[in-house]
Design a protein around this motif. Structure first.
Motif, PDB file in Angstrom:
ATOM      1  N   HIS B 243     -23.626  -6.251  -6.271  1.00  0.00           N
ATOM      2  CA  HIS B 243     -23.433  -5.462  -5.055  1.00  0.00           C
ATOM      3  C   HIS B 243     -21.968  -5.344  -4.657  1.00  0.00           C
ATOM      4  CE1 HIS B 243     -27.837  -6.462  -4.343  1.00  0.00           C
ATOM      5  NE2 HIS B 243     -27.792  -5.150  -4.428  1.00  0.00           N
ATOM      6  N   ILE B 244     -21.112  -6.137  -5.295  1.00  0.00           N
ATOM      7  CA  ILE B 244     -19.686  -5.959  -5.024  1.00  0.00           C
ATOM      8  C   ILE B 244     -19.038  -5.143  -6.141  1.00  0.00           C
ATOM      9  CG2 ILE B 244     -19.391  -7.937  -3.496  1.00  0.00           C
ATOM     10  CD1 ILE B 244     -18.212  -9.484  -5.863  1.00  0.00           C
ATOM     11  N   GLU B 245     -19.903  -4.409  -6.877  1.00  0.00           N
ATOM     12  CA  GLU B 245     -19.441  -3.461  -7.894  1.00  0.00           C
ATOM     13  C   GLU B 245     -18.640  -4.121  -9.016  1.00  0.00           C
ATOM     14  OE1 GLU B 245     -20.985  -0.786  -7.611  1.00  0.00           O
ATOM     15  OE2 GLU B 245     -21.378  -0.574  -5.475  1.00  0.00           O
ATOM     16  N   ARG B 265     -14.109  -1.444 -10.859  1.00  0.00           N
ATOM     17  CA  ARG B 265     -13.828  -0.131 -10.282  1.00  0.00           C
ATOM     18  C   ARG B 265     -12.410   0.295 -10.588  1.00  0.00           C
ATOM     19  NH1 ARG B 265     -15.463  -0.474  -4.112  1.00  0.00           N
ATOM     20  NH2 ARG B 265     -14.559  -2.555  -4.351  1.00  0.00           N
ATOM     21  N   TYR B 279     -18.008   3.156  -6.844  1.00  0.00           N
ATOM     22  CA  TYR B 279     -19.218   2.358  -7.084  1.00  0.00           C
ATOM     23  C   TYR B 279     -19.755   2.677  -8.474  1.00  0.00           C
ATOM     24  CZ  TYR B 279     -21.219   6.919  -6.171  1.00  0.00           C
ATOM     25  OH  TYR B 279     -21.488   8.260  -6.231  1.00  0.00           O
ATOM     26  N   PHE B 280     -20.726   1.891  -8.882  1.00  0.00           N
ATOM     27  CA  PHE B 280     -21.411   2.139 -10.148  1.00  0.00           C
ATOM     28  C   PHE B 280     -22.879   2.443  -9.893  1.00  0.00           C
ATOM     29  CE2 PHE B 280     -17.898   1.354 -12.723  1.00  0.00           C
ATOM     30  CZ  PHE B 280     -17.190   0.287 -12.205  1.00  0.00           C
ATOM     31  N   ASN B 299     -17.262   8.591  -3.974  1.00  0.00           N
ATOM     32  CA  ASN B 299     -18.042   8.840  -2.768  1.00  0.00           C
ATOM     33  C   ASN B 299     -18.284  10.334  -2.570  1.00  0.00           C
ATOM     34  OD1 ASN B 299     -18.447   6.171  -2.031  1.00  0.00           O
ATOM     35  ND2 ASN B 299     -16.528   6.054  -0.886  1.00  0.00           N
ATOM     36  N   ASP B 329     -22.185  13.632  -2.278  1.00  0.00           N
ATOM     37  CA  ASP B 329     -22.319  12.319  -1.654  1.00  0.00           C
ATOM     38  C   ASP B 329     -22.601  11.311  -2.756  1.00  0.00           C
ATOM     39  OD1 ASP B 329     -23.838  11.584   1.601  1.00  0.00           O
ATOM     40  OD2 ASP B 329     -22.634  10.298   0.279  1.00  0.00           O
ATOM     41  N   VAL B 330     -22.744  10.071  -2.366  1.00  0.00           N
ATOM     42  CA  VAL B 330     -22.978   8.988  -3.327  1.00  0.00           C
ATOM     43  C   VAL B 330     -24.186   9.312  -4.224  1.00  0.00           C
ATOM     44  CG1 VAL B 330     -23.698   6.558  -3.477  1.00  0.00           C
ATOM     45  CG2 VAL B 330     -21.958   7.252  -1.826  1.00  0.00           C
ATOM     46  N   ARG B 332     -27.221   8.078  -6.650  1.00  0.00           N
ATOM     47  CA  ARG B 332     -27.997   6.854  -6.753  1.00  0.00           C
ATOM     48  C   ARG B 332     -28.757   6.700  -8.063  1.00  0.00           C
ATOM     49  NH1 ARG B 332     -28.469   4.587  -1.408  1.00  0.00           N
ATOM     50  NH2 ARG B 332     -29.861   3.033  -2.285  1.00  0.00           N
ATOM     51  N   GLU B 357     -27.421  10.723  -2.392  1.00  0.00           N
ATOM     52  CA  GLU B 357     -27.596  10.612  -0.951  1.00  0.00           C
ATOM     53  C   GLU B 357     -27.466  11.953  -0.237  1.00  0.00           C
ATOM     54  OE1 GLU B 357     -25.247   7.300   0.550  1.00  0.00           O
ATOM     55  OE2 GLU B 357     -26.251   5.900  -0.804  1.00  0.00           O
TER      56      GLU B 357
END
Lengths: 216, 398
Positions: B243-245, B265, B279-280, B299, B329-330, B332, B357
């Motif tokens: 979760h911290i990429e 990143r 992000y991944f 993003n 947007d992001v 997913r 998103e």
């Protein structure tokens, strides 16, 4: 304000330190960073959870135990680090109560590669259950630096509400160190939010017994 | 049409501007996938979470943040129907294998795993872990293929799906949400779990499953784990996204780390000339061999397929493909259609689908010619998402 202002932060930290000097407590107070988020939906947006390594150790009194092979045991002795070897672990005989007791005795564990593989067999899930499964330490790295690294890690986790706290320092640290810890962690956490600073509603710093200071 | 042209030009210009002089020679060898189709899945603010294919690729399931699962055709983008019933976030979806081809499974924070008939869109089965539980992941497998395992809040539950009876509950191995459970292909009894507590556990699920004897090994990743995947010729490798990429690659059998990308990143961002990778989304592995790619996104919705080098010096290489101009947007979920058996003329040239998103599903064309970059599919048509009233998507044939 779209970024953390250094002045506001410095003032807040000074304030916290001077408050504590006015009324001395019988323990070293922890300083917590409190984050309030906005425009973030915990059910839809990606999880906000993880561990971050701070530049300065926030909890120096953290007790670490090395579960080591012969080489690591020797190193541990040299740096006065608590340790246990495979024989000592075998003596616990996978007894749940003893493993639980061991888990309670220390805040965190480190283990050599050869030992970490044996833990499920030697100890069962006791350390897992305590949330203290050891971190691997190889022979390529200094044991002392690994211990410091472990002590410098803090967890953050946003649950169903939009606020959370992270331990960021303590009152026995230098103000400058607290400043650096806050700066680094805030910038890191903000980088994980999709709207960055637009997701941050407010930031506060607070010592355990003191009053909160707003920094954003 | 005009918009599509504008978009193409826009991205083309962007590439021109950012093209570095000579610092990154491999930069010019990435392929820009053209956007074939863009579908708005809803007219509210719902996100697309996950896209999963039916085994014969005649349908794809799409989970939305509205707690529903919608079904579309992967070849035409046609909307087929919707499965409603979950009362909380849908955390995972997957189609059954050829033995029950029309069945789609979903797991949710409402504590249930449900099965849907995708011909009638009706719920045909429901297994509940209790009202106070949440199910984040599920996997079918086990020695006689009779087990259904679920990753819940701290617990891993097992049912015999044939009679819906709970056969085991592992509650000592994790202390926080179990975000992933996977039975390992070709290692029938092995189950891998990953959790917010930072641990990956490997279990043997033969016989009577219990924490004390069945937890074979543990890998401590050190931070909250979002996704893991099993890959490699012998399925003995594991990739892990936190979760911290951060990204790491492991040999789960040996319990050893093969590569650790703490600043993943930054490594990805440095390897291309576009915006910062924020992000991944996922990792994809080669069908044959040990190849691994990590899909990074901005993003603003641009994606890159970055090759991961984990043997003999860990590195994240320049992206082999860039998907831009589709999402705003992001992102997913990324579903490549390369896994399709028997590509027909309809599907040839389609890279796959992505969802994000912005509530959009985007279909991407892949440049079939292995030659250079940036050759646009000028026959692209971008379906403009209309915010006003229409129920079904207007499908524009190409």
């Amino acid at each position: 304000m779209s970024k953390l202002q250094s002045d506001a932060l410095r003032e807040a930290i000074s304030g916290i330190f001077s408050d504590c000097n006015e009324k001395k407590r019988k323990f070293t107070e922890t300083i917590e960073l409190q984050i309030g988020l906005k425009n973030y939906d915990p059910q839809k947006d990606k999880r906000f959870s993880g561990s971050v390594k701070l530049p300065h150790i926030p909890r120096p009194k953290m007790k670490v135990c090395m579960l080591g092979d012969a080489q690591h045991v020797e190193e541990a002795e040299k740096i006065s680090l608590a340790y246990m070897d495979v024989e000592a672990l075998k003596k616990l005989n996978k007894n749940k109560k003893l493993v639980k007791k061991l888990a309670k005795k220390y805040h965190a564990f480190l283990a050599s590669e050869a030992v970490i593989k044996q833990i499920p067999r030697l100890l069962g899930p006791g350390l897992n259950k305590a949330g203290k499964f050891p971190t691997l330490v190889t022979h390529q790295e200094s044991l002392e630096s690994k211990v410091n690294e472990t002590k410098a890690m803090v967890k953050f986790q946003l649950k169903k509400v939009l606020c959370m706290g992270v331990a960021i320092g303590n009152l026995s640290m230098e103000e400058k160190q607290v400043f650096q810890n806050v700066q680094l962690s805030v910038n890191f956490l903000v980088s994980l939010l999709k709207k960055n600073w637009q997701n941050v509603k407010c930031l506060h710093l607070k010592s355990t017994m003191g009053k909160p200071y707003r920094v954003f | 049409m005009e918009d599509a042209m504008d978009m193409e030009v826009e991205v083309e210009v962007e590439a021109e501007e950012h093209s570095p002089s000579s610092s990154n020679p491999s930069d010019s060898s990435f392929r820009r996938f053209g956007l074939k189709n863009s579908i708005q899945t809803n007219f509210g603010n719902d996100y697309v979470f996950e896209i999963t294919p039916k085994f014969d690729w005649s349908m794809m399931g799409v989970s939305l943040s509205s707690n529903a699962v919608k079904l579309y055709s992967p070849t035409t983008g046609q909307y087929c129907g919707e499965c409603r019933g979950h009362s909380d976030t849908v955390n995972g979806i997957s189609f059954s294998g050829p033995s029950s081809p029309h069945v789609l499974h979903s797991c949710s924070s409402d504590g249930t795993i449900r099965a849907w008939d995708t011909r009638s869109f009706k719920e045909v089965s429901c297994i509940s872990a209790g009202p106070s539980q949440e199910i984040f992941s599920f996997s079918f497998g086990g020695s006689s293929d009779s087990l259904l395992s679920a990753g819940c809040k701290s617990q891993i539950l097992f049912w015999d799906w044939r009679n819906k009876k709970q056969v085991a509950c592992l509650e000592d191995s994790h202390v926080d949400d179990v975000t992933q459970v996977h039975f390992v292909p070709h290692h029938q009894n092995k189950l891998i779990s990953a959790s917010v507590d930072g641990l990956i556990c490997i279990f043997d699920t033969a016989g009577d499953i219990n924490d004390d004897e069945h937890m074979e090994s543990v890998i401590n990743v050190g931070t909250s784990i979002g996704k893991v995947g099993i890959f490699g010729q012998t399925f003995e490798k594991l990739w892990c996204l936190t979760h911290i990429e951060t990204l790491s690659v492991w040999d789960w059998k040996e319990g050893t780390n093969e590569a650790n990308f703490e600043d993943a990143r930054k490594l990805a961002s440095d390897s291309w000339s576009l915006d910062h990778v924020d992000y991944f989304v996922d990792c994809h592995s080669a069908e044959e061999g040990e190849g691994l790619w990590v899909i990074g996104g901005t993003n603003a919705g641009t994606l890159g397929y970055f090759p991961v080098k984990y043997k003999g010096g860990a590195a994240i290489g320049s992206p082999e493909a860039v998907l831009g101009g589709g999402h705003s947007d992001v992102v997913r979920s990324v579903l490549p259609m390369s896994g399709m058996a028997g590509t027909t003329s309809k599907t040839r040239g389609i890279f796959g689908w992505t969802g994000g998103e912005d509530g959009r599903l985007c279909c991407w064309l892949s440049d079939d010619s292995s030659a250079t970059s940036r050759s646009w599919m000028s026959s692209n048509l971008v379906l403009k998402s209309s915010r006003s009233h229409h129920k079904k998507n207007r499908h524009q044939p190409y």
